[in-house]
Write a protein that holds these residues in place. Structure first.
Motif, PDB file in Angstrom:
ATOM      1  N   GLY A   1     -32.306  11.053   3.664  1.00 57.66           N
ATOM      2  CA  GLY A   1     -31.276  12.006   4.069  1.00 57.66           C
ATOM      3  C   GLY A   1     -29.915  11.390   4.330  1.00 57.66           C
ATOM      4  N   THR A   2     -28.884  12.181   4.031  1.00 57.03           N
ATOM      5  CA  THR A   2     -27.504  11.836   4.379  1.00 57.03           C
ATOM      6  C   THR A   2     -26.675  13.112   4.326  1.00 57.03           C
ATOM      7  N   SER A   3     -25.375  12.973   4.456  1.00 59.51           N
ATOM      8  CA  SER A   3     -24.493  14.139   4.402  1.00 59.51           C
ATOM      9  C   SER A   3     -23.982  14.370   2.986  1.00 59.51           C
ATOM     10  N   VAL A   4     -23.635  15.609   2.697  1.00 52.38           N
ATOM     11  CA  VAL A   4     -22.972  15.933   1.434  1.00 52.38           C
ATOM     12  C   VAL A   4     -21.678  15.132   1.320  1.00 52.38           C
TER      13      VAL A   4
ATOM     14  N   ARG B   1     -18.366  10.932  -1.221  1.00 50.23           N
ATOM     15  CA  ARG B   1     -17.611   9.683  -1.086  1.00 50.23           C
ATOM     16  C   ARG B   1     -18.038   8.677  -2.159  1.00 50.23           C
ATOM     17  N   TYR B   2     -19.344   8.616  -2.457  1.00 47.77           N
ATOM     18  CA  TYR B   2     -19.809   7.735  -3.524  1.00 47.77           C
ATOM     19  C   TYR B   2     -19.327   8.221  -4.883  1.00 47.77           C
ATOM     20  N   GLY B   3     -19.296   9.533  -5.072  1.00 48.66           N
ATOM     21  CA  GLY B   3     -18.754  10.068  -6.314  1.00 48.66           C
ATOM     22  C   GLY B   3     -17.304   9.663  -6.512  1.00 48.66           C
TER      23      GLY B   3
ATOM     24  N   ILE C   1     -23.806  11.302 -12.364  1.00 51.02           N
ATOM     25  CA  ILE C   1     -23.683  12.760 -12.520  1.00 51.02           C
ATOM     26  C   ILE C   1     -23.851  13.458 -11.172  1.00 51.02           C
ATOM     27  N   VAL C   2     -24.886  13.050 -10.417  1.00 53.46           N
ATOM     28  CA  VAL C   2     -25.155  13.693  -9.124  1.00 53.46           C
ATOM     29  C   VAL C   2     -24.000  13.449  -8.153  1.00 53.46           C
ATOM     30  N   SER C   3     -23.566  12.187  -8.029  1.00 53.91           N
ATOM     31  CA  SER C   3     -22.536  11.851  -7.035  1.00 53.91           C
ATOM     32  C   SER C   3     -21.180  12.456  -7.380  1.00 53.91           C
TER      33      SER C   3
END
Length: 417
Positions: free
Chosen positions: A303-306, A311-313, A228-230
């Motif tokens: 931490g990472t980028s949006v 990309r994982y989504g 859901i988040v990704s």
């Protein structure tokens, strides 16, 4: 004692608060370490890599790697394990973390279980990497991550293209050797595959690749929260970045500070934080100790980028292992095709050992099977003996010494002097 349903509802509410805290707020002014000490936070959760290793008698060094696109990465070397009494083996071994982690993940389980400690005790020359966007790799020669959106314009595509090759080159140049061995956990393996596809010659610099729950495509990911988040971030990426949100799940952000605060209470670490970890991945009671949970959430998420989360989504909505999908028009401009190009897994020619868990809800067994069928040089595929072994167990479980280390040690010995 609170019922499981009661705890689960509370964990879900806390999870929503943490996610919103990372999405709706940019950064949060955290408690300083003195305040955290006075509140009873475990000391290990407040230490950086060299401090944590040094506390347990492992001497380490800090090194700086600069990528071809000018990102500045801090990596670490453990010079000798406290229980190593022989010669240090060659070649060096790189450990590379997964999504939202840092180098600290290899230490958080403590000297009896943390894989970096165990391998150092076995007299391997251990180098522990960091990928752009976490708190050890939040620097650039030209961009300020707090001011310039360009800093956050990356995903695993750029990490594999730049960070992994730069780290390999640095270690080989420093040790004056021609080859090394590499252990990648989750994203740490997926970015290695990208490197092999995009940077000809780099696979030849590695003797052996050990993939712990290696993440390529994630078509069959079972984790409802992760999916859901990704996928949500993927759908709303433009809206999020337009508002100025480029960094997500950062150390020091409200969500991470809230996790750290809740989990520092010993009585809550298992029922709340353990349940939260189980809901995000899957349940494996007792595998990750309360003490490790308390330390882990002082360093995680890192931490990472949006863009990377988006990309994982995307990877959950396709059955391909491919580059970032910008949409047909921009794909045509960037790639010369309407669809994003697929990565060439046939280029991953390095001998590879794959270890995975049957109960992993992030990297599903079906995606592991697909990956194995598409890699050309797999030496061994091993399902971890514990049927409840999940994704986070690979770095945080108290049973790593018994269930992961023997196989890793066996194959490293075969490819070491």
């Amino acid at each position: 004692m609170a019922s499981k349903a009661y705890v689960t509802v509370n964990v879900l509410l806390i999870s929503v608060a943490i996610i919103l805290g990372n999405v709706l707020r940019f950064r949060f002014l955290p408690f300083n370490n003195d305040t955290k000490k006075s509140l009873g936070y475990p000391k290990d959760s407040l230490l950086n890599f060299t401090e944590l290793a040094g506390k347990y008698g492992y001497k380490s060094e800090e090194h700086t790697v600069i990528t071809d696109d000018d990102y500045v990465l801090t990596i670490f070397r453990i010079l000798r394990g406290r229980n190593c009494y022989g010669r240090i083996k060659e070649p060096p071994v790189i450990l590379m973390h997964g999504l939202l982690q840092s180098s600290d993940a290899w230490l958080d389980a403590g000297p009896n279980a943390g894989l970096a400690y165990l391998l150092a005790d076995a007299c391997y020359d251990i180098w522990v990497g960091n990928q752009r966007g976490n708190y050890y790799a939040r620097r650039h020669l030209h961009y300020d991550p707090d001011k310039h959106a360009q800093f956050w314009d990356f995903s695993v595509d750029e990490i594999g293209l730049y960070d992994i090759p730069a780290t390999i080159d640095y270690v080989l140049n420093h040790t004056r050797l021609q080859k090394l061995n590499y252990i990648g956990y989750s994203q740490g393996s997926g970015t290695f595959f990208i490197m092999c596809s995009e940077r000809p010659g780099y696979c030849e610099k590695v003797n052996l690749l050990i993939g712990l729950a290696p993440a390529a495509r994630q078509t069959y990911t079972k984790s409802v929260i992760y999916r859901i988040v990704s996928t949500g971030i993927s759908t709303f990426e433009t809206a999020l970045t337009t508002t100025g949100l480029q960094e997500i799940f950062a150390k020091g952000a409200l969500g991470q500070e809230l996790l750290g605060f809740i989990c520092q209470f010993g009585s809550l670490s298992e029922p709340v934080c353990g349940t939260a970890e189980g809901l995000f991945d899957s349940f494996h009671p007792g595998s990750i100790t309360n003490e490790t949970l308390r330390v882990m959430f002082g360093h995680f998420p890192a931490g990472t980028s949006v863009r990377n989360m988006a990309r994982y989504g995307q990877s959950m909505m396709t059955d391909k292992f491919q580059k970032f999908d910008y949409g047909k028009a921009k794909n045509l401009e960037k790639y010369g095709s309407r669809e994003p190009p697929k990565y060439n897994l046939n280029s991953v020619t390095v001998p590879m050992v794959i270890m995975y868990g049957k109960n992993d809800f992030l990297v599903d067994t079906k995606d592991i099977k697909w990956l194995v069928e598409n890699l050309p040089n797999v030496l061994m595929v091993k399902q971890v003996a514990d049927p409840l072994w999940n994704h986070f167990d690979n770095t945080y479980s108290q049973y790593i010494h018994d269930l992961i280390f023997p196989t890793v040690h066996h194959y490293l010995l075969k490819f070491s002097k």
